[in-house]
Design a protein around this motif. Structure first.
Motif, PDB file in Angstrom:
ATOM      1  N   LEU A 597       0.721  -1.144   0.061  1.00  0.00           N
ATOM      2  CA  LEU A 597      -0.123   0.054   0.058  1.00  0.00           C
ATOM      3  C   LEU A 597       0.810   1.219   0.088  1.00  0.00           C
ATOM      4  CD1 LEU A 597      -2.870   0.952  -0.004  1.00  0.00           C
ATOM      5  CD2 LEU A 597      -2.850   0.938   2.540  1.00  0.00           C
ATOM      6  N   SER A 598       1.879   1.111   0.707  1.00  0.00           N
ATOM      7  CA  SER A 598       2.786   2.383   0.810  1.00  0.00           C
ATOM      8  C   SER A 598       3.510   2.731  -0.727  1.00  0.00           C
ATOM      9  CB  SER A 598       4.013   2.130   1.870  1.00  0.00           C
ATOM     10  OG  SER A 598       4.567   0.902   1.686  1.00  0.00           O
ATOM     11  N   ALA A 599       3.509   1.838  -1.496  1.00  0.00           N
ATOM     12  CA  ALA A 599       4.428   1.968  -2.795  1.00  0.00           C
ATOM     13  C   ALA A 599       3.207   1.989  -3.846  1.00  0.00           C
ATOM     14  CB  ALA A 599       5.333   0.640  -3.045  1.00  0.00           C
ATOM     15  N   LEU A 600       1.954   2.292  -3.472  1.00  0.00           N
ATOM     16  CA  LEU A 600       0.862   2.200  -4.496  1.00  0.00           C
ATOM     17  C   LEU A 600       1.139   3.148  -5.551  1.00  0.00           C
ATOM     18  CD1 LEU A 600      -1.497   0.544  -5.271  1.00  0.00           C
ATOM     19  CD2 LEU A 600      -3.055   1.827  -3.916  1.00  0.00           C
ATOM     20  N   SER A 601       1.427   4.175  -5.304  1.00  0.00           N
ATOM     21  CA  SER A 601       1.395   5.645  -6.139  1.00  0.00           C
ATOM     22  C   SER A 601       2.643   5.588  -7.000  1.00  0.00           C
ATOM     23  CB  SER A 601       1.459   6.955  -5.342  1.00  0.00           C
ATOM     24  OG  SER A 601       0.244   7.291  -4.890  1.00  0.00           O
ATOM     25  N   ALA A 602       3.648   4.978  -6.596  1.00  0.00           N
ATOM     26  CA  ALA A 602       5.097   4.767  -7.348  1.00  0.00           C
ATOM     27  C   ALA A 602       4.756   3.653  -8.297  1.00  0.00           C
ATOM     28  CB  ALA A 602       6.133   4.329  -6.416  1.00  0.00           C
ATOM     29  N   ALA A 603       4.265   2.734  -7.816  1.00  0.00           N
ATOM     30  CA  ALA A 603       3.882   1.559  -8.747  1.00  0.00           C
ATOM     31  C   ALA A 603       2.893   2.089  -9.984  1.00  0.00           C
ATOM     32  CB  ALA A 603       3.350   0.448  -8.009  1.00  0.00           C
ATOM     33  N   VAL A 604       1.863   2.563  -9.681  1.00  0.00           N
ATOM     34  CA  VAL A 604       1.154   3.076 -10.720  1.00  0.00           C
ATOM     35  C   VAL A 604       1.559   4.039 -11.615  1.00  0.00           C
ATOM     36  CG1 VAL A 604      -1.317   4.194 -11.161  1.00  0.00           C
ATOM     37  CG2 VAL A 604      -1.196   2.495  -9.326  1.00  0.00           C
ATOM     38  N   SER A 605       2.312   5.205 -11.094  1.00  0.00           N
ATOM     39  CA  SER A 605       2.892   5.903 -12.071  1.00  0.00           C
ATOM     40  C   SER A 605       4.091   5.365 -12.627  1.00  0.00           C
ATOM     41  CB  SER A 605       3.505   7.107 -11.046  1.00  0.00           C
ATOM     42  OG  SER A 605       4.528   6.497 -10.323  1.00  0.00           O
ATOM     43  N   LYS A 717      12.641  12.834 -19.371  1.00  0.00           N
ATOM     44  CA  LYS A 717      12.200  12.660 -18.054  1.00  0.00           C
ATOM     45  C   LYS A 717      10.626  11.910 -18.180  1.00  0.00           C
ATOM     46  CE  LYS A 717       9.703  17.159 -17.625  1.00  0.00           C
ATOM     47  NZ  LYS A 717       9.542  17.998 -16.518  1.00  0.00           N
ATOM     48  N   PRO A 718      10.367  11.307 -17.166  1.00  0.00           N
ATOM     49  CA  PRO A 718       9.115  10.542 -17.308  1.00  0.00           C
ATOM     50  C   PRO A 718       7.926  11.452 -17.423  1.00  0.00           C
ATOM     51  CG  PRO A 718      10.099  10.056 -15.204  1.00  0.00           C
ATOM     52  CD  PRO A 718      10.998  10.981 -15.946  1.00  0.00           C
ATOM     53  N   ALA A 719       6.730  11.062 -17.872  1.00  0.00           N
ATOM     54  CA  ALA A 719       5.667  11.866 -17.706  1.00  0.00           C
ATOM     55  C   ALA A 719       4.887  11.738 -16.453  1.00  0.00           C
ATOM     56  CB  ALA A 719       4.381  11.345 -19.137  1.00  0.00           C
ATOM     57  N   PHE A 720       4.947  10.857 -15.743  1.00  0.00           N
ATOM     58  CA  PHE A 720       4.470  10.751 -14.348  1.00  0.00           C
ATOM     59  C   PHE A 720       5.219  10.627 -13.508  1.00  0.00           C
ATOM     60  CE2 PHE A 720       1.452   8.952 -17.748  1.00  0.00           C
ATOM     61  CZ  PHE A 720       0.099   9.664 -17.606  1.00  0.00           C
ATOM     62  N   THR A 721       4.782  11.472 -12.383  1.00  0.00           N
ATOM     63  CA  THR A 721       5.507  11.003 -10.822  1.00  0.00           C
ATOM     64  C   THR A 721       4.610  10.255  -9.988  1.00  0.00           C
ATOM     65  OG1 THR A 721       4.825  13.333 -10.296  1.00  0.00           O
ATOM     66  CG2 THR A 721       7.155  12.928 -11.444  1.00  0.00           C
ATOM     67  N   GLU A 722       5.191  10.115  -8.814  1.00  0.00           N
ATOM     68  CA  GLU A 722       4.188   9.489  -7.710  1.00  0.00           C
ATOM     69  C   GLU A 722       3.375  10.606  -7.304  1.00  0.00           C
ATOM     70  OE1 GLU A 722       5.085   7.885  -3.204  1.00  0.00           O
ATOM     71  OE2 GLU A 722       6.706   8.004  -4.699  1.00  0.00           O
ATOM     72  N   GLU A 723       3.333  11.877  -7.463  1.00  0.00           N
ATOM     73  CA  GLU A 723       2.458  12.759  -6.892  1.00  0.00           C
ATOM     74  C   GLU A 723       1.390  12.909  -7.996  1.00  0.00           C
ATOM     75  OE1 GLU A 723       5.777  13.501  -6.772  1.00  0.00           O
ATOM     76  OE2 GLU A 723       5.905  13.234  -4.752  1.00  0.00           O
ATOM     77  N   ASP A 724       1.367  12.622  -9.177  1.00  0.00           N
ATOM     78  CA  ASP A 724       0.412  12.784 -10.111  1.00  0.00           C
ATOM     79  C   ASP A 724      -0.597  11.664  -9.995  1.00  0.00           C
ATOM     80  OD1 ASP A 724       1.674  14.572 -11.396  1.00  0.00           O
ATOM     81  OD2 ASP A 724       3.023  13.026 -12.753  1.00  0.00           O
ATOM     82  N   ILE A 725      -0.427  10.646  -9.130  1.00  0.00           N
ATOM     83  CA  ILE A 725      -1.610   9.567  -8.883  1.00  0.00           C
ATOM     84  C   ILE A 725      -2.295   9.946  -7.632  1.00  0.00           C
ATOM     85  CG2 ILE A 725      -2.131   7.002  -8.624  1.00  0.00           C
ATOM     86  CD1 ILE A 725      -0.680   7.844 -11.177  1.00  0.00           C
ATOM     87  N   LEU A 726      -3.512  10.348  -7.690  1.00  0.00           N
ATOM     88  CA  LEU A 726      -4.261  10.915  -6.707  1.00  0.00           C
ATOM     89  C   LEU A 726      -5.074   9.639  -5.794  1.00  0.00           C
ATOM     90  CD1 LEU A 726      -5.989  14.234  -7.733  1.00  0.00           C
ATOM     91  CD2 LEU A 726      -4.136  14.015  -6.363  1.00  0.00           C
ATOM     92  N   ASN A 727      -5.445   8.746  -6.603  1.00  0.00           N
ATOM     93  CA  ASN A 727      -6.338   7.819  -5.983  1.00  0.00           C
ATOM     94  C   ASN A 727      -6.373   6.399  -6.704  1.00  0.00           C
ATOM     95  OD1 ASN A 727      -7.840   6.616  -4.003  1.00  0.00           O
ATOM     96  ND2 ASN A 727      -9.704   8.122  -4.221  1.00  0.00           N
ATOM     97  N   ILE A 728      -6.834   5.587  -6.241  1.00  0.00           N
ATOM     98  CA  ILE A 728      -7.349   4.351  -6.753  1.00  0.00           C
ATOM     99  C   ILE A 728      -8.879   4.033  -6.500  1.00  0.00           C
ATOM    100  CG2 ILE A 728      -7.104   1.511  -7.212  1.00  0.00           C
ATOM    101  CD1 ILE A 728      -4.783   3.015  -8.370  1.00  0.00           C
ATOM    102  N   PHE A 729      -9.804   3.963  -7.510  1.00  0.00           N
ATOM    103  CA  PHE A 729     -11.157   4.008  -6.946  1.00  0.00           C
ATOM    104  C   PHE A 729     -11.724   2.320  -7.844  1.00  0.00           C
ATOM    105  CE2 PHE A 729     -10.986   6.522 -10.951  1.00  0.00           C
ATOM    106  CZ  PHE A 729     -11.969   5.801 -11.763  1.00  0.00           C
ATOM    107  N   PRO A 730     -12.599   1.909  -6.883  1.00  0.00           N
ATOM    108  CA  PRO A 730     -13.080   0.748  -7.262  1.00  0.00           C
ATOM    109  C   PRO A 730     -14.074   0.779  -8.651  1.00  0.00           C
ATOM    110  CG  PRO A 730     -14.411   1.570  -5.649  1.00  0.00           C
ATOM    111  CD  PRO A 730     -13.386   2.470  -5.932  1.00  0.00           C
ATOM    112  N   VAL A 731     -14.170  -0.320  -9.254  1.00  0.00           N
ATOM    113  CA  VAL A 731     -14.743  -0.312 -10.691  1.00  0.00           C
ATOM    114  C   VAL A 731     -15.825  -1.533 -10.419  1.00  0.00           C
ATOM    115  CG1 VAL A 731     -14.727  -1.017 -12.927  1.00  0.00           C
ATOM    116  CG2 VAL A 731     -12.837  -0.075 -12.172  1.00  0.00           C
ATOM    117  N   VAL A 732     -17.028  -0.932 -10.462  1.00  0.00           N
ATOM    118  CA  VAL A 732     -18.124  -1.688  -9.736  1.00  0.00           C
ATOM    119  C   VAL A 732     -19.173  -2.248 -10.734  1.00  0.00           C
ATOM    120  CG1 VAL A 732     -20.019  -1.709  -8.048  1.00  0.00           C
ATOM    121  CG2 VAL A 732     -17.965  -0.072  -7.864  1.00  0.00           C
ATOM    122  N   LYS A 733     -19.680  -3.546 -10.952  1.00  0.00           N
ATOM    123  CA  LYS A 733     -20.612  -4.037 -11.718  1.00  0.00           C
ATOM    124  C   LYS A 733     -21.674  -4.617 -10.884  1.00  0.00           C
ATOM    125  CE  LYS A 733     -17.523  -5.832 -15.177  1.00  0.00           C
ATOM    126  NZ  LYS A 733     -16.109  -5.584 -14.401  1.00  0.00           N
TER     127      LYS A 733
END
Length: 1054
Positions: A597-605, A717-733
């Motif tokens: 969980l602590s690395a989530l933003s870094a992993a997504v970016s 330089k990369p397009a995304f940094t860790e700070e660019d990822i605000l959240n992970i939201f659920p996809v619901v069916k």
């Protein structure tokens, strides 16, 4: 909250303590004193002598007693009074549709960066959520199963009762979906204790808030023969489709579980309501219908057979027999996996509906079975990663309808032939009967009347039934056996012939999908009756025709092989974008499962950089060591389910990711992508990186920062940094309950409008709107459709202010329930702009059109047929406000788009030429205007002929332009000849007339007003009255001829 001690409670005193911070000091505390004999509204709030450190409930002097906390705070704080008044005024000024809650949460993939501030409510919410005490009514949690089933049991005999029932069902479903989503997130975040904590994390199950949660992994090798984890991941959506189908049929006495499927942080969580008593006994003891081991042991129950028999007709499920482990025949009216359990409440529940619909043989290779030639020609059957690939319900319905038409044609043709042969024989044997011909009925009618009695006619029906695969020999009735080709399921020997018929029927259905439905989708896209703008709308269009998304590669090949491929370029581009982002989603799912969980933003970016950035050396930024070590020292219960190596994600590279995407495209969609990087994909297929970002974010639940210009093309330089990822939201069916009566009113209103009865149609649509509001509340996508149609009707009938009012509501509602950049919302902006222009709000109309264009550029890019319509609208409005140069840019862009997607000889292209000519005329560039109008005139002449009104109008306009050009040339010659002494005749330059601009806006938006004279109106009125009289007297039915009567007489089991 500080409750009073026992001694004070006995005196009728209850303390509610509120700490109020002023500008310079902490105000004293407030409490509520309530007598045991007083009602709630008699409670008083007052100021006490308490301080920050000392609690003293004695009244202060003065105590400022008040019945309302707000009134009390207003008395003691002038700042509070001022700010609270301003807050109320600001809130009231907002449109109610901006403040009303939506029934289902809508997440946006972009959001602004908000400074983190202290929020006591958020802190309290996080605390209660972590403990699992959220969503509780004082004294107990909600019994979701009881609420869901009780609402189903409400009476439905008349309209008021049905409305009450549907409203209750919808409210409970929306509440359940919200609670299930929050619970699923809490489960994945590690905030809910498992009910089997000793098991491996993948096998753990959870109960939170009376909802049962399970993960989408193959536990105990349950799906080993069906594809393992891939089958376990697909099963919940199949099950949800089954729940949706049985809920829609709505048979009294048969119950399904509340079911929600949530994809969050790479995991699939199934949330279900709990059958009373099921946790108290083993599953083997509970199941009294169906099988718990995929067909090895099978049981049945007469009550379940009776209930499921009622659903078999609408769901096209065949009543059939299977063999159990003792070789005894067992009757079923569903798949063997469907389980029947009688709960402690006495209700009959069905669950595990993953095989409600028959298997898709195009993706299920079976040894010794050959598919139809149509399927084989396209390379089917293909190996799929699981064996749960099923046909969609929409395809089953389309296939049955197609076979019904075939049945009617065959029966009608044979009956007509029989009658003709009989008449010839009768004429040969009895030539002396003079009145035989005069007394004979129409052939088809007489034949149809004798179907029941004539053995030959019965033989005709029998032959037609056999030809189309009907399970009945006396009437049309097609149903499917969902257990055909199921591993482990055996059938009795006496049903061999029937099984062979069912196998052939499944092969025919699979062939129907690839030979009829997929080409018809491409054809609809070619003639623009279907116009997808993004991945979601394309998915919806395919699903409406019963085409699963695993056929996306096949559809793209159909498009690629079309002769008119250039006119389908937008479909191909959207399809490729959808294919790439779906492949990336599959990879992202497993990629994210091992991330702390602590690395989530870094992993997504890092994943987004590998997917979309041109930067070749994307390097992951691992979180600080102390965060990781602290995480590792935590208790076992907080482990992420299925987590493996916590830093494996950091080794992903762009080349490796795109290699995996190519491999996934080939293995899952059987499509050869041939792209080694994002830049190659963009160049080869004409994609946009921002569009790809939007698609992948919506599919996976990524939320990125809004106010940033992402530089995808930088190689430094990369397009995304860790700070660019605000959240992970659920996809619901989840299941969407429908307002059936309101929907019937809406459909009737649409039919009336299409017949030309606008007033009656408007009344029916208004009634539908009231009923929708009654069931869904104020916010729903179907209410949005109602408001849009009402606005259009108001506009056509001349009530422009009412049209504007209704369309404004539709826009606000679409933004809330679909999303700000959804294609439907973009179209709502275009309609609102038209009505704003009609009401004289020119600048507002232009702003709305610019906004729609900006959103469309992000959603699908410049190169799309819908962009031509939008540019035409903008160009016309700019022409109206005399911004000629800018107007010309938009109109010429629209002309180019129309020429590309509708063909250079299209009537739309002719209209575009005319609009460009009008702007050139206003600029006094008559040569260019003449050139464009000549092009338009040529198209009209070739397409509709010289006598057509449009051709004549174009011819007249050409003459006018020629006169103006000649007059201008004479004036210029005069100036060249005589210089300043020239006598110049004033030239007539026609400024754009708002009425003519509005008329052109109406035409391009599909609204054409036909001017009628008084005589025309009288003739139309007389014609309508004549038709009404004919309909009332039943003459129309008699004049339809034998064919329609044959349709009515032939036995059809529907």
């Amino acid at each position: 909250l500080h409750p009073a001690e026992g001694g004070l409670k006995d005196k009728g005193i209850d303390f509610r303590v509120v700490q109020c911070r002023g500008t310079n000091l902490i105000h004293t505390l407030i409490y509520l004193k309530a007598s045991c004999f007083m009602m709630q509204f008699n409670r008083m709030a007052g100021l006490k002598l308490s301080t920050t450190y000392v609690f003293n409930p004695k009244p202060a002097n003065p105590s400022f007693l008040s019945h309302s906390l707000v009134e009390l705070l207003s008395q003691i704080s002038a700042t509070f009074k001022k700010n609270f008044t301003a807050l109320q005024k600001k809130r009231v000024q907002r449109n109610p549709f901006e403040r009303i809650a939506t029934p289902f949460q809508v997440y946006c993939w972009t959001a602004p960066q908000i400074d983190h501030a202290m929020d006591c409510v958020r802190a309290e919410d996080a605390y209660t959520s972590r403990l699992g005490y959220e969503e509780h009514i004082p004294g107990q949690t909600r019994d979701w199963n009881e609420e869901l089933q009780t609402t189903r049991e409400l009476s439905r005999k008349n309209l008021p009762e049905r409305l009450l029932r549907e409203r209750a069902i919808f409210k409970v479903h929306s509440d359940f979906a919200g609670a299930a989503t929050r619970g699923a997130m809490a489960v994945i975040d590690g905030n809910v204790m498992a009910i089997n904590p000793g098991e491996e994390t993948r096998m753990q199950m959870f109960i939170w808030n009376n909802i049962f949660f399970s993960l989408g992994f193959d536990v105990r090798d349950h799906y080993r023969e069906l594809g393992g984890d891939a089958a376990a991941h697909a099963a919940p959506t199949n099950d949800l489709n089954g729940v949706r189908a049985y809920s829609a049929v709505d048979v009294e006495g048969l119950y399904t579980l509340g079911t929600v499927v949530v994809d969050y942080r790479g995991y699939r969580v199934t949330a279900q309501s709990i059958i009373p008593g099921i946790l108290e006994r083993e599953q083997e003891q509970s199941v009294i219908y169906g099988s718990i081991d995929f067909g090895k042991t099978v049981v049945s129950h007469p009550k379940y057979l009776e209930l499921l028999e009622k659903t078999s007709r609408p769901l096209k499920v065949q009543h059939h027999a299977v063999l159990n482990e003792k070789d005894t025949s067992v009757e079923l009216c569903s798949s063997v996996e469907c389980k029947g359990i009688i709960g402690n409440d006495g209700r009959h529940y069905i669950l595990d509906l993953l095989r409600t619909f028959p298997p898709d043989l195009n993706y299920l290779p079976v040894e010794g079975e050959e598919l139809a030639p149509e399927s084989q020609k396209l390379g089917f059957p293909c190996q799929h990663r699981h064996r749960l690939a099923c046909l969609r319900q929409e395809l089953i319905e389309a296939f049955v309808e197609h076979r019904y038409l075939l049945f009617m044609k065959m029966a009608a043709l044979q009956l007509m032939q029989q009658k003709a042969n009989k008449d010839k024989t009768a004429a040969l044997h009895d030539t002396s009967t003079a009145d035989a011909e005069s007394e004979s009925k129409p052939q088809a009618l007489e034949a149809s009347e004798k179907v029941a009695d004539d053995p030959k006619s019965r033989e005709v029906v029998l032959n037609a039934c056999k030809a189309v695969g009907s399970i009945s020999n006396t009437s049309f009735d097609i149903r499917f056996n969902p257990d055909i080709f199921s591993p482990g399921v055996r059938f009795p020997d006496d049903s061999t012939e029937d099984i062979q018929k069912q196998k052939q029927l499944l092969k025919d259905a699979a062939a129907f999908l690839v030979s009829f439905q997929a080409p018809s989708f491409v054809k609809d896209c070619l003639d623009h009756s279907s116009l997808p703008m993004d991945g979601a709308t394309m998915t919806e269009a395919l699903h409406q025709r019963g085409i699963n998304m695993r056929y996306l590669g096949t559809v793209l090949e159909f498009v690629d092989n079309m002769p008119a491929k250039a006119q389908l370029e937008h479909i191909y581009r959207i399809g490729i974008s959808e294919l790439i982002t779906r492949c990336a989603k599959h990879i992202f799912k497993t990629y994210l499962q091992g991330v702390e969980l602590s690395a989530l933003s870094a992993a997504v970016s890092h994943f987004l950089n590998c997917l979309l950035s041109s930067f070749p050396d994307a390097v992951a930024h691992l979180p600080a060591d102390e965060l990781v070590s602290r995480r590792k020292s935590r208790k076992r219960r907080n482990r992420v389910p299925g987590g493996g190596d916590n830093t494996a994600w950091a080794s992903l590279t762009p080349s490796e990711l795109w290699k995996n995407i190519n491999s996934e495209a080939q293995s899952y969609y059987h499509f050869n992508l041939q792209c080694e990087s994002v830049d190659q994909a963009v160049e080869k297929y004409g994609l946009q990186k921002i569009t790809l970002l939007r698609e992948i974010s919506i599919k996976t639940g990524i939320q990125v920062i809004l106010i940033k210009e992402y530089n995808f093309d930088s190689r430094h330089k990369p397009a995304f940094t860790e700070e660019d990822i605000l959240n992970i939201f659920p996809v619901v069916k989840h299941v969407n309950p429908k307002a059936s009566d309101a929907f019937h009113f809406f459909q009737s209103g649409q039919a009336k409008v299409q017949q030309g009865f606008l007033k009656e149609g408007c009344e029916l649509i208004n009634e539908a709107l009231n009923l929708f509001n009654n069931v869904y509340g104020a916010m729903h996508v179907e209410i949005c459709a109602c408001l849009r149609l009402l606005a259009r009707l108001n506009y056509i009938m001349g009530d422009h202010p009412e049209a504007l009012s209704n369309q404004q509501k539709a826009v606000l509602m679409s933004e809330r329930v679909l999303g700000i950049e959804h294609p439907n919302t973009v179209q709502e902006y275009m309609h609102l702009a038209l009505y704003c222009f009609a009401n004289g709000q020119l600048s507002t109309a232009l702003k709305l059109l610019y906004r729609a264009r900006y959103l469309m550029l992000m959603v699908c890019g410049e190169d799309h047929p819908e962009m031509a319509l939008l540019d035409s609208n903008i160009g016309l409005v700019l022409h109206g406000v005399m911004e000629y140069d800018l107007s010309l840019r938009f109109l010429e862009n629209a002309l180019a788009n129309n020429s590309k997607y509708h063909g250079p000889r299209s009537l739309k292209v002719a209209l575009s030429h005319h609009l460009v000519a009008r702007v050139y005329e206003s600029k006094a560039e008559f040569r260019s205007a003449l050139q464009h109008e000549k092009e338009g005139y040529t198209i009209y002449k070739n397409q509709v002929g010289e006598a057509h009104e449009k051709t004549k109008e174009s011819s007249e306009y050409l003459k006018y332009l020629t006169q103006q050009a000649v007059a201008l040339q004479r004036t210029m010659n005069e100036i060249y000849k005589n210089g300043s002494n020239a006598s110049i005749m004033p030239l007539k330059f026609t400024a754009p007339n708002m009425a003519s601009v509005l008329e052109q806006l109406n035409i391009i938006n599909g609204i054409i007003f036909i001017p009628l004279s008084q005589k025309d109106l009288e003739n139309l009125k007389a014609e309508v009255q004549r038709r009404q009289l004919m309909q009332d007297s039943g003459k129309i039915e008699k004049q339809q001829g034998g064919q329609l009567e044959l349709d009515d007489k032939l036995p059809v089991d529907d």
